[in-house]
Write a protein that holds these residues in place. Structure first.
Motif, mmCIF file in Angstrom:
data_model
loop_
_atom_site.group_PDB
_atom_site.id
_atom_site.type_symbol
_atom_site.label_atom_id
_atom_site.label_comp_id
_atom_site.label_asym_id
_atom_site.label_seq_id
_atom_site.Cartn_x
_atom_site.Cartn_y
_atom_site.Cartn_z
ATOM 1 N N VAL A 238 56.626 -34.826 9.515
ATOM 2 C CA VAL A 238 57.906 -34.015 9.227
ATOM 3 C C VAL A 238 57.337 -32.433 8.953
ATOM 4 N N ALA A 239 56.130 -32.559 8.214
ATOM 5 C CA ALA A 239 55.452 -30.895 7.923
ATOM 6 C C ALA A 239 55.204 -30.148 9.230
ATOM 7 N N ALA A 240 54.658 -31.046 10.241
ATOM 8 C CA ALA A 240 54.333 -30.248 11.564
ATOM 9 C C ALA A 240 55.423 -29.935 12.185
ATOM 10 N N SER A 241 56.632 -30.697 12.003
ATOM 11 C CA SER A 241 57.851 -30.325 12.642
ATOM 12 C C SER A 241 58.764 -29.063 12.125
ATOM 13 N N LEU A 242 58.493 -28.870 10.749
ATOM 14 C CA LEU A 242 59.201 -28.199 9.931
ATOM 15 C C LEU A 242 58.452 -26.689 10.430
ATOM 16 N N VAL A 247 64.538 -26.908 10.103
ATOM 17 C CA VAL A 247 65.232 -28.166 9.892
ATOM 18 C C VAL A 247 66.239 -28.463 11.050
ATOM 19 N N SER A 248 66.525 -29.645 11.288
ATOM 20 C CA SER A 248 67.410 -29.973 12.243
ATOM 21 C C SER A 248 68.251 -31.217 12.037
ATOM 22 N N GLY A 249 69.380 -31.398 12.611
ATOM 23 C CA GLY A 249 69.816 -32.900 12.236
ATOM 24 C C GLY A 249 69.139 -33.856 12.595
ATOM 25 N N ALA A 250 68.601 -33.807 14.156
ATOM 26 C CA ALA A 250 67.687 -34.661 14.626
ATOM 27 C C ALA A 250 66.518 -35.097 13.561
ATOM 28 N N LEU A 251 65.979 -34.053 13.156
ATOM 29 C CA LEU A 251 64.702 -34.491 12.225
ATOM 30 C C LEU A 251 65.113 -35.119 11.058
ATOM 31 N N ILE A 252 66.191 -34.602 10.264
ATOM 32 C CA ILE A 252 66.930 -35.465 9.057
ATOM 33 C C ILE A 252 67.046 -36.792 9.449
ATOM 34 N N THR A 253 67.662 -37.011 10.443
ATOM 35 C CA THR A 253 68.118 -38.477 10.808
ATOM 36 C C THR A 253 66.915 -39.236 11.172
ATOM 37 N N ILE A 254 65.782 -38.779 11.820
ATOM 38 C CA ILE A 254 64.821 -39.550 12.168
ATOM 39 C C ILE A 254 63.875 -39.819 10.686
ATOM 40 N N VAL A 308 54.414 -39.919 15.273
ATOM 41 C CA VAL A 308 54.448 -39.262 16.480
ATOM 42 C C VAL A 308 55.984 -39.321 16.925
ATOM 43 N N ALA A 309 56.882 -40.128 16.324
ATOM 44 C CA ALA A 309 58.318 -40.185 16.502
ATOM 45 C C ALA A 309 58.990 -38.780 15.915
ATOM 46 N N VAL A 310 58.524 -38.571 14.640
ATOM 47 C CA VAL A 310 58.933 -37.675 14.072
ATOM 48 C C VAL A 310 58.531 -36.074 14.647
ATOM 49 N N GLU A 311 57.382 -36.085 14.993
ATOM 50 C CA GLU A 311 56.823 -34.907 15.628
ATOM 51 C C GLU A 311 57.393 -34.642 17.000
ATOM 52 N N GLN A 312 57.694 -35.685 17.911
ATOM 53 C CA GLN A 312 58.247 -35.566 19.104
ATOM 54 C C GLN A 312 59.527 -35.010 18.987
ATOM 55 N N THR A 313 60.455 -35.366 18.211
ATOM 56 C CA THR A 313 61.600 -34.965 17.543
ATOM 57 C C THR A 313 61.910 -33.536 17.184
#
Length: 405
Positions: A238-242, A247-254, A308-313
């Motif tokens: 999550v931190a890497a994605s942020l 923030v995005s809806g997909a990130l929150i959902t996963i 991996v799934a969170v970062e990929q999203t």
């Protein structure tokens, strides 16, 4: 007045004897909880390495070193845990030898990156050696101080020492480039199998007096550690994605789905009366204890998969959507199936009915086939829904049974 507990802890040394299998109110000691914390470091390290391997498209190549290092972690933890259940004195010598084993865990954790990246198991083997030396000393002490357990204890000490010499020889051959790559894995499997046979050989004359409810609690605590590491891994993603895309809806959902999966698996694991099952079926302890290697391993792998799934999203890693989906589905689905299979011989009437958990495990394993239609987020969210459904159906069914009785 001074309580019995306070008098016990004020003594510098307590004679080591086999503890009663029906000791009332037996729970994990503060030292056992501290011992477990050292494994957090080692598990976090191998989870991170597995996640990096998947992200770089080398997930298959990373599985072998992951399983090898995790075996060392799991086997050292398990040996300490079963010994403690039978002979824990919590006096000064016992605590110091435990500290030696904790130091070995930390050394092993420091060697994880080299084992994964370069196939160099020098530091991992040295850390494992420290853990084994501490355990051998504990068994020798048990042999000296408890005559009724002497033969079993000496067999344990001898068996552990002989196999450890095998690990050292394997390391020396590797360091001298005298162990061909094609037989390195075979030599590991051979020594690992030898490790597994030591307890069965040592206890042929007399079984150790482990406490069933204590062991159920200890295994449950290790499950919590593994789930906690999965939370940490998912948070890293999550931190890497942020940082990469916000923030995005997909990130929150996963992210929410990942938390639901972990919470549901925790709920499922603690639904079964494992302590009662072990108490009634002590002869099934080897099967139950050894098969937990697979349960623990898939929980550790689940953390890497979620990261991996969170970062990929969040910021679209180069890894394919199918790989990210399988990284979550395989460990989650295998956990459901393994949980049922491992507890089936131990618990006569399982709380989680096979008609619920087996189809759920199969569905979870098959979900990545739909990734092209619903995406990684859809796959992970559906896995969360299936796991939650297992909990919901089991809880309702259990309530109805209690009401009918």
């Amino acid at each position: 007045m001074t309580s019995d507990t306070e008098r016990f802890h004020s003594r510098l040394r307590v004679r080591m004897r086999a503890r009663a299998t029906d000791e009332p109110n037996r729970a994990s000691s503060q030292l056992e909880l501290l011992f477990d914390l050292t494994f957090v470091v080692a598990i976090a390290s191998i989870t991170a390495q597995l996640a990096h391997g998947i992200e770089q498209g080398q997930g298959i190549q990373t599985i072998a070193p992951f399983l090898q290092v995790f075996f060392a972690i799991w086997w050292a933890w398990m040996n300490f845990t079963w010994f403690a259940s039978s002979f824990d004195t919590d006096d000064a010598p016992y605590r110091l030898l435990t500290m030696l084993q904790m130091g070995g865990v930390l050394v092993l954790a420091a060697g994880v990156p080299a084992a994964f990246n370069d196939g160099d198991f020098l530091v991992v083997t040295l850390g494992y050696l420290l853990m084994r030396l501490g355990l051998i000393a504990q068994w020798i002490r048990a042999a000296v101080e408890d005559p009724t357990s002497r033969r079993t204890a000496l067999r344990y000490a001898t068996g552990i020492a002989v196999v450890q010499l095998g690990w050292i020889l394997r390391l020396l051959l590797q360091q001298a480039n005298l162990l061909p790559a094609q037989i390195q894995l075979a030599s590991f499997v051979t020594l690992a199998v030898a490790e597994l046979f030591v307890p069965m050989w040592a206890e042929r004359h007399r079984r150790t007096s482990w406490h069933p409810h204590h062991m159920a609690e200890r295994y449950g605590l290790f499950v919590i550690i593994l789930l906690g590491e999965s939370v940490l891994a998912a948070s890293t993603g999550v931190a890497a994605s942020l940082n990469a895309g916000g923030v995005s809806g997909a990130l929150i959902t996963i992210s929410v789905s990942g938390l639901v999966i972990l919470f549901a698996l925790w709920w499922i694991y603690f639904l079964e009366p494992i302590g009662e099952g072990l108490s009634a079926n002590r002869d099934k302890s080897y099967f139950w204890g050894y098969c937990h290697y697979a349960i623990f391993a898939v929980l550790a792998a689940l953390g890497a998969g979620l990261e991996v799934a969170v970062e990929q999203t969040g910021h679209h890693l180069e890894v394919s959507a199918a790989t990210a989906a399988y990284g979550v589905a395989i460990p989650a689905g295998l956990f459901l199936l393994l949980f049922w299979a491992v507890h089936r011989p131990v618990i006569t009437h399982q709380v989680v009915h096979p008609s619920v958990i087996i189809p759920a495990g199969v569905i979870v394993l098959a979900l990545p086939l739909s990734v092209s239609l619903i995406g990684v987020v859809g796959v992970v969210a559906t896995i969360a829904a299936v796991c939650a459904l297992v909990v919901g159906v089991t809880t309702i069914r259990r309530t109805n049974v209690h009401e009918s009785n």
